[in-house]
Design a protein around this motif. Structure first.
Motif, mmCIF file in Angstrom:
data_model
loop_
_atom_site.group_PDB
_atom_site.id
_atom_site.type_symbol
_atom_site.label_atom_id
_atom_site.label_comp_id
_atom_site.label_asym_id
_atom_site.label_seq_id
_atom_site.Cartn_x
_atom_site.Cartn_y
_atom_site.Cartn_z
ATOM 1 N N ILE A 93 29.269 46.885 33.128
ATOM 2 C CA ILE A 93 30.665 46.588 32.816
ATOM 3 C C ILE A 93 30.728 45.200 32.200
ATOM 4 N N GLU A 94 31.419 45.090 31.071
ATOM 5 C CA GLU A 94 31.561 43.816 30.366
ATOM 6 C C GLU A 94 33.002 43.675 29.879
ATOM 7 N N PHE A 95 33.587 42.456 30.055
ATOM 8 C CA PHE A 95 34.920 42.156 29.525
ATOM 9 C C PHE A 95 34.767 41.441 28.185
ATOM 10 N N ASP A 96 35.777 41.601 27.303
ATOM 11 C CA ASP A 96 35.690 40.968 25.989
ATOM 12 C C ASP A 96 35.869 39.454 26.063
ATOM 13 N N LYS A 97 36.413 38.950 27.199
ATOM 14 C CA LYS A 97 36.452 37.509 27.428
ATOM 15 C C LYS A 97 36.639 37.265 28.917
ATOM 16 N N LEU A 98 36.580 36.004 29.327
ATOM 17 C CA LEU A 98 36.642 35.674 30.743
ATOM 18 C C LEU A 98 38.067 35.480 31.235
ATOM 19 N N ASN A 99 38.890 34.761 30.483
ATOM 20 C CA ASN A 99 40.234 34.408 30.939
ATOM 21 C C ASN A 99 41.297 35.044 30.040
ATOM 22 N N TYR A 100 42.345 35.580 30.659
ATOM 23 C CA TYR A 100 43.401 36.258 29.929
ATOM 24 C C TYR A 100 44.770 35.698 30.326
ATOM 25 N N LYS A 101 45.737 35.903 29.437
ATOM 26 C CA LYS A 101 47.134 35.692 29.783
ATOM 27 C C LYS A 101 47.671 36.994 30.377
ATOM 28 N N SER A 102 48.714 36.876 31.181
ATOM 29 C CA SER A 102 49.270 38.078 31.821
ATOM 30 C C SER A 102 49.969 38.996 30.825
ATOM 31 N N THR A 103 50.150 38.525 29.600
ATOM 32 C CA THR A 103 50.765 39.360 28.558
ATOM 33 C C THR A 103 49.720 40.093 27.726
ATOM 34 N N LEU A 117 37.719 50.068 40.320
ATOM 35 C CA LEU A 117 38.626 49.454 41.289
ATOM 36 C C LEU A 117 38.784 47.974 40.920
ATOM 37 N N ILE A 118 40.018 47.447 40.991
ATOM 38 C CA ILE A 118 40.281 46.036 40.724
ATOM 39 C C ILE A 118 40.676 45.350 42.040
ATOM 40 N N ILE A 119 39.939 44.279 42.385
ATOM 41 C CA ILE A 119 40.245 43.505 43.593
ATOM 42 C C ILE A 119 40.978 42.227 43.182
ATOM 43 N N ASP A 120 42.163 41.967 43.786
ATOM 44 C CA ASP A 120 42.974 40.813 43.392
ATOM 45 C C ASP A 120 42.505 39.545 44.111
ATOM 46 N N PRO A 121 43.107 38.383 43.816
ATOM 47 C CA PRO A 121 42.656 37.119 44.427
ATOM 48 C C PRO A 121 42.735 37.088 45.949
ATOM 49 N N SER A 122 43.551 37.958 46.556
ATOM 50 C CA SER A 122 43.649 37.994 48.024
ATOM 51 C C SER A 122 42.752 39.067 48.626
ATOM 52 N N ASP A 123 41.779 39.559 47.835
ATOM 53 C CA ASP A 123 40.797 40.573 48.264
ATOM 54 C C ASP A 123 41.444 41.911 48.615
ATOM 55 N N LYS A 124 42.548 42.245 47.964
ATOM 56 C CA LYS A 124 43.185 43.544 48.149
ATOM 57 C C LYS A 124 43.087 44.357 46.859
ATOM 58 N N PRO A 125 42.975 45.713 46.967
ATOM 59 C CA PRO A 125 42.926 46.550 45.769
ATOM 60 C C PRO A 125 44.223 46.436 44.975
ATOM 61 N N LYS A 126 44.092 46.370 43.677
ATOM 62 C CA LYS A 126 45.237 46.253 42.777
ATOM 63 C C LYS A 126 45.607 47.631 42.244
ATOM 64 N N ILE A 127 46.902 47.923 42.201
ATOM 65 C CA ILE A 127 47.356 49.172 41.599
ATOM 66 C C ILE A 127 47.031 49.126 40.104
ATOM 67 N N GLY A 133 52.100 41.806 35.103
ATOM 68 C CA GLY A 133 52.305 41.787 36.545
ATOM 69 C C GLY A 133 51.157 41.164 37.313
ATOM 70 N N TYR A 134 50.059 40.826 36.634
ATOM 71 C CA TYR A 134 48.933 40.166 37.299
ATOM 72 C C TYR A 134 49.271 38.678 37.484
ATOM 73 N N THR A 135 49.182 38.193 38.704
ATOM 74 C CA THR A 135 49.415 36.769 38.969
ATOM 75 C C THR A 135 48.158 35.966 38.639
ATOM 76 N N SER A 136 48.326 34.668 38.567
ATOM 77 C CA SER A 136 47.188 33.809 38.230
ATOM 78 C C SER A 136 46.132 33.863 39.329
ATOM 79 N N GLY A 137 44.864 33.898 38.889
ATOM 80 C CA GLY A 137 43.770 33.902 39.849
ATOM 81 C C GLY A 137 42.556 34.634 39.319
#
Length: 543
Positions: A440-450, A468-478, A504-508
């Protein structure tokens, strides 16, 4: 293919057949039936010696596409187009027969054949011309002018079962002599009535019947009974249903792992299904039809097989359409693919497996006069070495990494090569043969929420993955549809791009985890982090 053979054989089991014969003068006879490009040949040993092998071939204007034979026998197609059928444990004894099914490029005008003994000496040679499947023929009812015997089963009546070792669910032939003329008789297995038939005016009969599949594999009585309940019987043991011809529970011969389009330096793992514990042979042909490689494999007890070592397409392989013919001895299938030239990065390891302590070496080509970024990762995804090299006008690429025994982790290592927005994954094994991992590879490291994150996934062709996406608080993201996981199927080339909406993704810092069974891969990405500027101050400390 299986359905055609099965339907043909089932048709043969319910009728008293009057086929079109193509006899050779001698010890072996052959008869055949055809349906479009499919032909079923039955060889019968009418002589006194055992038959140990058969060879069949066509005229120069036709070719075999596939074949099937009875359990215990295997077939091998030679480069000259001859199919040789042999068995390590079975022979065709006098009075016994064997059925062979073949499929040809076009309707066959005849099949040439040769029967051989255990010393490979010719017993008989001939050619069988196939007729169409015969119409259902019923035994004639007695005519009023025919002299009818007073009894059906007489003192000197006798019959026999062919083959002498029948199995549950199989088709057998029943022949009898010295019965009453034009008498209707019933055929029983133990107390179960299977069929009825009528003898001819000489008291002879020959019929084919199918043994039911719900009978236990045990000793049973085969009984011929007339209307006065006079009977003759034979006691034989029924074999297990696994020995039947083309059983409905047979595992189909398949191949997987070969995409429709390949490129030079591609890394593929070939697997499939076949009869349990059978041997698999795969022959690869180049665009000119020449066999350039042969691989073998062994199916396990569940019928799964896999080529031991992955295949790397050579850097100098000619472009065009290739084919592979896979056989398990009873059945043969084929698949094709195109070798194209759309890749600009063509790099491969000098060997699939390196020993710990050896230097891993990669070479190949890339676009000339441009920069190439290389990152080498160990089996845990840790970056062990990276470099940006300037490719000269030749386009040649060389990359090395000296491994350290007992330090560098053994397993599949991945070299990630990127140039002009094109990215390739090259695999090599340290201490073991490599396998295609999930990447798995992302096209860059840091993104804006838009923004939308572009995620590149690679693995085996048509792999089914779960992300599966894990958010900054270690919970699964919808992710989508109120679910915190998403299913992704890779393409024929083992690749897929997934676009992840970040609204809808918060900073982290987030972690993307991709699973396939027990295998998984993860990658960290960030959302909304500010890019700083200004001087960086480094301060040394004392320990």
């Amino acid at each position: 293919m299986r359905g055609v053979f099965l339907s043909l054989i089932l048709y043969l089991t319910v009728a008293i057949i009057i086929p079109i014969y193509a006899y050779a003068e001698g010890a072996v006879s052959a008869k055949s039936f055809s349906f479009e490009e499919t032909t079923i040949i039955e060889f019968t040993n009418t002589g006194n010696d055992d038959v140990s092998a058969f060879r069949i071939w066509l005229g120069s204007d036709n070719n075999f596409k596939s074949f099937k034979t009875e359990n215990g026998w295997i077939g091998e197609k030679t480069p000259q187009g001859v199919i040789i059928f042999t068995s390590s444990s079975e022979v065709i004894k006098p009075g016994e027969s064997i059925k062979i099914g073949v499929k040809t490029d076009k309707t066959s005008s005849g099949v040439n054949w040769k029967a051989l003994d255990k010393s490979e000496q010719q017993i008989e040679i001939g050619k069988t011309i196939a007729g169409e499947l015969p119409k259902l023929v019923t035994n004639p009812k007695p005519e009023s002018k025919t002299i009818v015997s007073e009894g059906g089963v007489l003192a000197n009546s006798s019959f026999r079962i062919i083959p002498e070792k029948p199995n549950v669910g199989s088709t057998i032939r029943v022949t009898g002599d010295n019965f009453g003329a034009v008498q209707e008789l019933d055929f029983f297995i133990n107390s179960n009535k299977i069929s009825s038939f009528v003898t001819n005016d000489a008291g002879y009969f020959m019929t084919t019947v199918k043994i039911p599949e719900n009978i236990d594999a045990d000793r049973v009585d085969f009984i011929i009974k007339d209307k006065d309940n006079q009977e003759k019987s034979i006691s034989l043991r029924l074999e297990e249903p696994a020995n039947r011809i083309l059983g409905s529970d047979d595992i189909k011969l398949t191949i997987s792992g070969v995409p429709e389009i390949l490129h030079r330096a591609d890394f593929i793992e070939v697997s499939g299904t076949a009869q349990p514990n059978s041997g698999i042979t795969a022959s690869i042909k180049d665009p000119d039809g020449k066999i350039i490689n042969t691989r073998t494999a062994k199916a396990d007890a569940k019928g799964n097989w896999k080529v031991a070592e992955p295949i790397i397409v050579p850097l100098d392989a000619p472009f065009g359409r290739y084919s592979a013919v896979i056989s398990d001895g009873r059945e043969e299938i084929s698949t094709t693919w195109m070798l194209e030239t759309s890749k600009v990065i063509l790099i491969k390891p000098i060997t699939l497996k390196f020993n710990p302590g050896e230097t891993m070496k990669f070479n190949g080509t890339a676009l000339p006069n441009k920069s190439l970024e290389l990152i080498l990762e160990d089996p845990l995804g840790n970056e062990k070495m990276s470099d940006i090299i300037e490719i000269d006008e030749t386009g040649n690429v060389e990359f090395e990494y000296p491994t350290i025994a007992n330090v560098d982790k053994e397993g599949t290592w991945t070299l990630v090569a990127e140039q002009d927005g094109k990215r390739e994954f090259i695999y090599a094994g340290l201490g073991e043969i490599p396998s295609i991992p999930i990447n798995i590879e992302f096209d860059k490291l840091n993104y804006k929420s838009t923004e939308t994150a572009k995620i590149s996934l690679t693995g085996k062709p048509l792999d089914k993955l779960t992300m599966l996406i894990i958010d900054p608080s270690d919970k699964p993201k919808i992710i989508a549809d109120n679910k915190n996981t998403v299913s992704i199927t890779l393409g024929q080339d083992g690749r897929k791009t997934y676009n992840l909406e970040l609204s809808g993704y918060t900073s982290g810092a987030y972690t993307a985890i991709v699973n396939k069974g027990a295998s998984k891969s993860s990658e960290i990405f960030t959302v909304g982090l500010q890019t700083g500027s200004g001087p960086i101050k480094i301060v040394s400390t004392k320990l």
